[in-house]
Design a protein around this motif. Structure first.
Motif, short mmCIF file in Angstrom:
data_model
loop_
_atom_site.label_atom_id
_atom_site.label_comp_id
_atom_site.label_asym_id
_atom_site.label_seq_id
_atom_site.Cartn_x
_atom_site.Cartn_y
_atom_site.Cartn_z
N ASP A 1 0.83 -1.27 0.03
CA ASP A 1 -0.04 -0.02 -0.06
C ASP A 1 0.87 1.24 -0.06
N LEU A 2 1.85 1.37 1.07
CA LEU A 2 2.82 2.41 0.96
C LEU A 2 3.53 2.68 -0.50
N VAL A 3 3.98 1.60 -1.05
CA VAL A 3 4.70 1.73 -2.21
C VAL A 3 3.80 2.27 -3.35
N GLN A 4 2.64 1.58 -3.47
CA GLN A 4 1.55 2.05 -4.37
C GLN A 4 1.01 3.56 -4.02
N GLU A 5 1.03 3.92 -2.81
CA GLU A 5 0.66 5.32 -2.76
C GLU A 5 1.82 6.12 -2.93
N ALA A 6 3.02 5.82 -2.91
CA ALA A 6 4.05 6.59 -3.58
C ALA A 6 4.21 6.80 -5.00
N TYR A 7 3.62 5.61 -5.83
CA TYR A 7 3.56 5.79 -7.17
C TYR A 7 2.46 6.77 -7.43
N ALA A 8 1.64 6.48 -6.55
CA ALA A 8 0.11 7.25 -7.03
C ALA A 8 0.14 9.00 -6.81
N ARG A 9 1.19 9.22 -5.97
CA ARG A 9 1.67 10.50 -5.78
C ARG A 9 2.66 11.01 -6.96
N ALA A 10 3.28 10.13 -7.53
CA ALA A 10 4.04 10.43 -8.56
C ALA A 10 2.98 10.73 -9.84
N LEU A 11 2.18 9.79 -9.93
CA LEU A 11 1.36 9.81 -11.38
C LEU A 11 0.49 10.95 -10.94
N ALA A 12 0.18 11.53 -9.77
CA ALA A 12 -0.73 12.92 -9.61
C ALA A 12 0.00 14.10 -10.26
N ARG A 13 1.58 14.07 -9.96
CA ARG A 13 2.29 15.01 -10.74
C ARG A 13 3.21 14.40 -11.61
N PRO A 14 2.94 13.94 -12.73
CA PRO A 14 3.84 13.16 -13.49
C PRO A 14 5.00 14.13 -14.16
N ARG A 15 4.67 15.59 -14.36
CA ARG A 15 5.88 16.37 -14.65
C ARG A 15 6.97 16.61 -13.94
N GLN A 16 6.57 16.85 -12.65
CA GLN A 16 7.41 16.81 -11.48
C GLN A 16 8.40 15.44 -11.14
N PHE A 17 7.72 14.34 -11.27
CA PHE A 17 8.49 13.10 -11.25
C PHE A 17 9.41 13.25 -12.34
N LEU A 18 9.18 13.59 -13.57
CA LEU A 18 9.93 13.64 -14.70
C LEU A 18 11.54 14.45 -14.31
N ASP A 19 11.35 15.48 -13.55
CA ASP A 19 12.45 16.12 -13.20
C ASP A 19 13.22 15.59 -12.07
N VAL A 20 12.72 14.59 -11.61
CA VAL A 20 13.58 13.97 -10.29
C VAL A 20 14.80 13.26 -10.90
N ALA A 21 15.86 13.38 -10.22
CA ALA A 21 17.31 12.97 -10.58
C ALA A 21 17.22 11.49 -10.25
N ASP A 22 16.67 11.04 -9.20
CA ASP A 22 16.76 9.43 -8.86
C ASP A 22 15.26 9.06 -8.34
N PRO A 23 14.76 8.55 -9.34
CA PRO A 23 13.05 8.33 -8.90
C PRO A 23 13.09 7.29 -8.05
N GLU A 24 13.96 6.23 -7.84
CA GLU A 24 13.87 5.08 -6.71
C GLU A 24 14.00 5.84 -5.32
N ALA A 25 15.02 6.68 -5.38
CA ALA A 25 15.08 7.41 -4.14
C ALA A 25 13.86 8.30 -3.58
N TRP A 26 13.46 8.84 -4.68
CA TRP A 26 12.10 9.78 -4.44
C TRP A 26 11.13 9.05 -4.03
N LEU A 27 10.87 7.83 -4.68
CA LEU A 27 9.69 6.91 -4.32
C LEU A 27 9.97 6.35 -2.88
N ARG A 28 11.27 6.06 -2.58
CA ARG A 28 11.36 5.42 -1.74
C ARG A 28 11.16 6.51 -0.46
#
Length: 195
Positions: free
Chosen positions: A38-65
Protein backbone atom coordinates in the motif's frame (compact mmCIF):
# COMPACT_ATOMS: atom_id res chain seq x y z
CA UNK A 1 0.27 16.78 -23.92
CA UNK A 2 3.36 14.93 -25.21
CA UNK A 3 5.36 15.89 -22.10
CA UNK A 4 2.67 14.52 -19.79
CA UNK A 5 2.61 11.26 -21.75
CA UNK A 6 6.39 11.07 -21.46
CA UNK A 7 6.13 11.70 -17.71
CA UNK A 8 3.52 8.97 -17.26
CA UNK A 9 5.75 6.60 -19.21
CA UNK A 10 8.62 7.49 -16.84
CA UNK A 11 6.41 6.57 -13.86
CA UNK A 12 5.48 3.30 -15.55
CA UNK A 13 9.16 2.51 -16.20
CA UNK A 14 10.03 3.34 -12.60
CA UNK A 15 7.25 1.03 -11.45
CA UNK A 16 8.63 -1.88 -13.44
CA UNK A 17 12.21 -1.18 -12.37
CA UNK A 18 11.82 -0.46 -8.65
CA UNK A 19 8.50 -1.78 -7.32
CA UNK A 20 9.77 -5.08 -5.89
CA UNK A 21 12.81 -3.57 -4.14
CA UNK A 22 10.70 -0.82 -2.64
CA UNK A 23 8.11 -3.29 -1.35
CA UNK A 24 10.86 -5.47 0.15
CA UNK A 25 12.38 -2.47 1.92
CA UNK A 26 9.04 -1.25 3.24
CA UNK A 27 8.04 -4.77 4.29
CA UNK A 28 11.15 -5.05 6.41
CA UNK A 29 10.47 -1.60 7.81
CA UNK A 30 6.79 -2.14 8.64
CA UNK A 31 6.57 -5.89 9.16
CA UNK A 32 3.38 -6.03 7.14
CA UNK A 33 3.53 -7.05 3.47
CA UNK A 34 0.13 -5.64 2.58
CA UNK A 35 0.96 -2.34 4.24
CA UNK A 36 4.30 -2.24 2.41
CA UNK A 37 2.50 -2.73 -0.90
CA UNK A 38 0.00 0.00 0.00
CA UNK A 39 2.77 2.44 0.91
CA UNK A 40 4.69 1.84 -2.31
CA UNK A 41 1.53 2.06 -4.40
CA UNK A 42 0.64 5.33 -2.68
CA UNK A 43 4.12 6.67 -3.53
CA UNK A 44 3.54 5.76 -7.20
CA UNK A 45 0.08 7.34 -7.05
CA UNK A 46 1.67 10.56 -5.84
CA UNK A 47 4.14 10.38 -8.73
CA UNK A 48 1.23 9.92 -11.16
CA UNK A 49 -0.61 12.85 -9.61
CA UNK A 50 2.28 15.13 -10.65
CA UNK A 51 3.99 13.30 -13.50
CA UNK A 52 5.81 16.38 -14.82
CA UNK A 53 7.50 16.95 -11.46
CA UNK A 54 8.40 13.26 -11.31
CA UNK A 55 10.07 13.60 -14.69
CA UNK A 56 12.45 16.19 -13.19
CA UNK A 57 13.52 13.91 -10.32
CA UNK A 58 17.19 12.93 -10.57
CA UNK A 59 16.79 9.54 -8.80
CA UNK A 60 13.25 8.15 -9.13
CA UNK A 61 13.85 5.17 -6.84
CA UNK A 62 15.19 7.41 -4.05
CA UNK A 63 12.25 9.79 -4.47
CA UNK A 64 9.72 6.95 -4.33
CA UNK A 65 11.46 5.37 -1.33
CA UNK A 66 11.47 8.70 0.53
CA UNK A 67 7.77 9.26 -0.15
CA UNK A 68 6.91 5.70 0.93
CA UNK A 69 9.02 5.98 4.11
CA UNK A 70 7.40 9.31 4.99
CA UNK A 71 3.99 7.69 4.53
CA UNK A 72 5.12 4.83 6.79
CA UNK A 73 6.19 7.31 9.45
CA UNK A 74 2.82 9.05 9.26
CA UNK A 75 1.00 5.73 9.62
CA UNK A 76 3.28 4.77 12.50
CA UNK A 77 2.34 7.99 14.36
CA UNK A 78 -1.34 7.32 13.73
CA UNK A 79 -0.93 3.73 14.91
CA UNK A 80 0.67 4.95 18.15
CA UNK A 81 -2.37 7.15 18.73
CA UNK A 82 -4.65 4.22 17.93
CA UNK A 83 -2.73 1.97 20.37
CA UNK A 84 -3.15 4.63 23.06
CA UNK A 85 -6.91 4.63 22.40
CA UNK A 86 -6.97 0.81 22.56
CA UNK A 87 -5.09 0.78 25.87
CA UNK A 88 -7.49 3.35 27.31
CA UNK A 89 -10.42 1.12 26.30
CA UNK A 90 -12.03 3.65 23.97
CA UNK A 91 -11.47 1.50 20.87
CA UNK A 92 -11.44 -2.30 20.43
CA UNK A 93 -8.50 -3.73 18.48
CA UNK A 94 -9.52 -5.61 15.30
CA UNK A 95 -8.41 -9.19 14.77
CA UNK A 96 -5.20 -9.27 12.74
CA UNK A 97 -4.60 -11.78 9.99
CA UNK A 98 -1.09 -12.88 9.11
CA UNK A 99 -0.47 -14.67 5.81
CA UNK A 100 1.75 -17.75 5.91
CA UNK A 101 5.39 -16.86 5.38
CA UNK A 102 8.82 -18.31 5.96
CA UNK A 103 9.56 -18.57 9.73
CA UNK A 104 12.99 -16.98 9.19
CA UNK A 105 11.37 -13.91 7.65
CA UNK A 106 8.87 -13.74 10.47
CA UNK A 107 11.72 -13.86 13.00
CA UNK A 108 13.68 -11.19 11.13
CA UNK A 109 10.70 -8.87 10.83
CA UNK A 110 9.84 -9.38 14.50
CA UNK A 111 13.44 -8.59 15.46
CA UNK A 112 13.47 -5.52 13.22
CA UNK A 113 10.32 -4.25 14.93
CA UNK A 114 12.18 -4.21 18.25
CA UNK A 115 14.80 -1.78 16.93
CA UNK A 116 14.34 1.97 17.09
CA UNK A 117 12.77 3.45 13.99
CA UNK A 118 15.99 5.22 12.95
CA UNK A 119 18.09 2.07 13.34
CA UNK A 120 15.47 -0.07 11.57
CA UNK A 121 15.30 2.32 8.62
CA UNK A 122 19.09 2.33 8.31
CA UNK A 123 19.36 -1.49 8.46
CA UNK A 124 16.54 -1.95 5.96
CA UNK A 125 17.90 0.54 3.44
CA UNK A 126 21.44 -0.78 3.61
CA UNK A 127 20.90 -4.54 3.85
CA UNK A 128 17.53 -5.11 2.23
CA UNK A 129 17.36 -2.30 -0.32
CA UNK A 130 21.06 -2.77 -1.18
CA UNK A 131 21.94 0.89 -0.74
CA UNK A 132 25.48 2.00 0.02
CA UNK A 133 26.29 3.76 3.29
CA UNK A 134 26.51 7.07 1.43
CA UNK A 135 23.16 6.50 -0.29
CA UNK A 136 21.53 5.69 3.06
CA UNK A 137 23.02 8.85 4.57
CA UNK A 138 21.61 10.91 1.69
CA UNK A 139 18.21 9.23 1.87
CA UNK A 140 17.86 9.76 5.62
CA UNK A 141 19.58 13.15 5.72
CA UNK A 142 22.17 12.12 8.32
CA UNK A 143 25.98 12.00 8.32
CA UNK A 144 27.78 8.89 7.06
CA UNK A 145 29.19 8.30 10.55
CA UNK A 146 25.67 8.16 11.98
CA UNK A 147 24.71 5.55 9.39
CA UNK A 148 27.77 3.45 10.25
CA UNK A 149 27.02 3.69 13.97
CA UNK A 150 23.37 2.72 13.45
CA UNK A 151 24.39 -0.21 11.26
CA UNK A 152 26.87 -1.44 13.85
CA UNK A 153 24.41 -1.13 16.74
CA UNK A 154 21.56 -2.54 14.68
CA UNK A 155 23.49 -5.62 13.58
CA UNK A 156 24.60 -6.29 17.15
CA UNK A 157 21.04 -5.91 18.43
CA UNK A 158 19.66 -8.15 15.66
CA UNK A 159 22.27 -10.79 16.43
CA UNK A 160 21.21 -10.74 20.07
CA UNK A 161 17.50 -10.72 19.30
CA UNK A 162 17.74 -13.51 16.74
CA UNK A 163 20.01 -15.63 18.96
CA UNK A 164 17.66 -15.06 21.92
CA UNK A 165 14.86 -16.58 19.85
CA UNK A 166 17.02 -19.64 19.17
CA UNK A 167 18.03 -19.90 22.82
CA UNK A 168 14.38 -19.74 23.92
CA UNK A 169 13.90 -23.07 22.22
CA UNK A 170 16.97 -24.52 24.00
CA UNK A 171 16.84 -25.46 27.70
CA UNK A 172 17.54 -22.54 30.02
CA UNK A 173 20.98 -22.38 31.61
CA UNK A 174 21.27 -22.11 35.34
CA UNK A 175 22.95 -18.90 36.42
CA UNK A 176 25.42 -19.00 39.32
CA UNK A 177 24.17 -17.48 42.53
CA UNK A 178 25.73 -14.32 43.93
CA UNK A 179 28.47 -14.73 46.54
CA UNK A 180 27.34 -14.37 50.16
CA UNK A 181 27.55 -10.90 51.68
CA UNK A 182 29.91 -10.44 54.63
CA UNK A 183 28.96 -7.88 57.22
CA UNK A 184 31.81 -5.98 58.84
CA UNK A 185 31.46 -3.96 62.02
CA UNK A 186 33.95 -1.69 63.76
CA UNK A 187 33.94 -2.03 67.57
CA UNK A 188 34.96 0.64 70.08
CA UNK A 189 38.63 -0.37 69.82
CA UNK A 190 38.62 0.09 66.01
CA UNK A 191 38.81 -3.64 65.29
CA UNK A 192 36.60 -5.01 62.59
CA UNK A 193 34.46 -8.03 63.28
CA UNK A 194 33.40 -10.14 60.36
CA UNK A 195 30.24 -12.18 60.64
Amino acid sequence: MGEELEAREAVRDAYQAHYRRLVAALYALTGDHAEAQDLVQEAYARALARPRQFLDVADPEAWLRTVAMNLARTRWRRRRLFDTLVRSGRVARPVESVPGVDPNRVALVAALQQLSQATRETIVLHHLADMSVHEVADALGVPVGTVKARLSRGRAMLATLLSDEASEQAPARRRPSAPPQIEVEVNSEGVRDAS
